[in-house]
Design an enzyme around this catalytic site. Structure first.
Site, short mmCIF file in Angstrom:
data_model
loop_
_atom_site.label_atom_id
_atom_site.label_comp_id
_atom_site.label_asym_id
_atom_site.label_seq_id
_atom_site.Cartn_x
_atom_site.Cartn_y
_atom_site.Cartn_z
N GLU A 78 -28.26 -121.66 13.37
CA GLU A 78 -28.35 -122.49 14.57
C GLU A 78 -29.17 -123.75 14.28
O GLU A 78 -29.87 -123.82 13.27
CB GLU A 78 -29.02 -121.68 15.69
CG GLU A 78 -28.27 -120.41 16.08
CD GLU A 78 -27.00 -120.68 16.89
OE1 GLU A 78 -26.41 -121.78 16.78
OE2 GLU A 78 -26.58 -119.78 17.64
N ASP A 137 -21.61 -113.55 8.88
CA ASP A 137 -22.55 -113.18 9.93
C ASP A 137 -22.03 -112.02 10.78
O ASP A 137 -20.86 -111.60 10.64
CB ASP A 137 -22.84 -114.40 10.83
CG ASP A 137 -21.57 -115.11 11.29
OD1 ASP A 137 -20.47 -114.54 11.16
OD2 ASP A 137 -21.67 -116.24 11.77
N HIS A 195 -23.60 -125.37 14.37
CA HIS A 195 -23.99 -124.24 13.52
C HIS A 195 -22.90 -123.89 12.51
O HIS A 195 -21.71 -124.09 12.76
CB HIS A 195 -24.44 -123.02 14.33
CG HIS A 195 -23.37 -122.24 15.02
ND1 HIS A 195 -23.58 -121.58 16.21
CD2 HIS A 195 -22.08 -121.98 14.70
CE1 HIS A 195 -22.47 -120.96 16.58
NE2 HIS A 195 -21.56 -121.17 15.67
N ASN A 246 -22.58 -126.67 18.60
CA ASN A 246 -23.91 -127.24 18.37
C ASN A 246 -24.13 -127.55 16.89
O ASN A 246 -25.24 -127.86 16.48
CB ASN A 246 -25.00 -126.29 18.87
CG ASN A 246 -24.92 -124.93 18.19
OD1 ASN A 246 -24.12 -124.73 17.28
ND2 ASN A 246 -25.74 -123.99 18.63
C1 GLP Z 1 -19.18 -118.14 15.84
C2 GLP Z 1 -19.25 -117.82 14.35
C3 GLP Z 1 -19.09 -119.05 13.50
C4 GLP Z 1 -17.88 -119.83 13.97
C5 GLP Z 1 -18.08 -120.27 15.40
C6 GLP Z 1 -16.94 -121.11 15.97
O1 GLP Z 1 -20.38 -118.58 16.32
N1 GLP Z 1 -20.47 -117.17 14.01
O2 GLP Z 1 -18.99 -118.68 12.14
O3 GLP Z 1 -17.65 -120.91 13.12
O4 GLP Z 1 -18.24 -119.11 16.19
O5 GLP Z 1 -16.00 -120.29 16.57
P1 GLP Z 1 -14.52 -120.78 16.94
O6 GLP Z 1 -13.81 -120.93 15.66
O7 GLP Z 1 -13.96 -119.67 17.78
O8 GLP Z 1 -14.67 -122.06 17.67
#
Ligand code: GLP
Length: 260
Positions: free
Chosen positions: A160, A82, A155, A153
């Site tokens: 989402e 993404d 995702h 959440n």
């Molecule tokens: C972002 C990314 C996700 C990731 C998430 C969690 O939203 N698009 O792919 O898994 O953050 O981030 P973190 O690993 O910093 O908790």
């Protein structure tokens, strides 16, 4: 619209580790093994890569393996999950910047074999761009391996809550909790983009092997729902319960909330 999947035989596979380092090494070594295996077969290793704090330890270990143990990324083709929309690739908050800093500039991956959605253009043409991204992944036979983190959440990528299980690469609206969590990186909430391009839940589910890595206490509540809750579009990561090739990898803090 919320959709649930009723199933009696889920394939949940859990890998629990004492700490974040052990969990990250486990994931990194699985990726390294796949790269080496594909190299022996003279085939590319098609990797789906993730950003965020969670995979940093995985990338650190892959860099160590490259420097000290001869792991080569020359046969790796990567697709990131993404990217925020819109954002410039050189912005420090962009995932292009992240991947360069935390992995690509330290290993011998060929830049032309790395793919991260580019989002520095107007919405006109996005549908075609997303279709091309999706087609490129499928033309290589889909992902051999998909690395995932998880949002608070539930995702995966930027799929989402509410994302259809049949979704493919597309432009999405970011959830308020996701934007709140990104606030620190962007400085203030109004600077956090409201949209992103994300590969879909279906795109992810076609990967031949999927590891979702969750680290730390702040992920424990959502991991309980993702692993033991109902399989619902309201918690996109719960869909992994139904996939035999998907595994959850947790450190002790993230596993704290698991009731069974
Ligand atoms: C972002 C990314 C996700 C990731 C998430 C969690 O939203 N698009 O792919 O898994 O953050 O981030 P973190 O690993 O910093 O908790």
């Amino acid at each position: 619209m919320k959709k649930n999947i009723q199933t009696t035989s889920t394939h949940k596979k859990l890998n629990l580790f004492q700490d974040a380092e052990a969990a990250s090494l486990f994931v990194a070594h699985q990726i390294a093994e796949l790269i080496r295996e594909k190299e022996k077969q003279a085939k590319p290793a098609v990797l789906g890569l993730a950003t965020g704090n969670t995979p940093k330890g995985v990338y650190q270990e892959l860099i160590r393996l490259h420097r000290n143990e001869g792991l080569s990324f020359k046969n790796v083709i990567s697709f990131n999950l993404d990217e925020y929309y819109p954002i410039l690739p050189d912005d420090q908050q962009s995932y292009t910047y992240f991947m360069r800093q935390y992995l690509f500039k330290h290993v011998d991956i060929k830049p032309e074999q790395t793919h991260i959605p580019h989002t520095d253009f107007s919405e006109e043409g996005i549908a075609q761009y997303c279709q091309d991204y999706e087609d490129k992944i499928q033309s290589l036979g889909g992902m051999d391996f998909q690395l995932l983190g998880i949002g608070r959440n539930g995702h995966i990528g930027f799929n989402e809550p509410g994302s259809d299980f049949e979704s493919k690469t597309r432009l999405v609206n970011l959830d308020s909790l996701t934007r709140e969590d990104a606030k620190a990186a962007f400085g203030s909430l109004d600077k956090v983009p409201e949209k992103a391009i994300s590969v879909g839940v279906q795109t992810i589910s076609k990967a031949k092997k999927i590891l979702l890595l969750a680290l730390g206490e702040r992920k424990s509540e959502i991991m309980q729902q993702a692993i033991n809750g109902e399989i619902t579009t309201e918690v996109p990561a719960s869909f992994l319960q139904s996939l035999s090739q998907a595994e959850f990898v947790l450190d002790a803090s993230a596993a704290r909330g698991l009731s069974s």
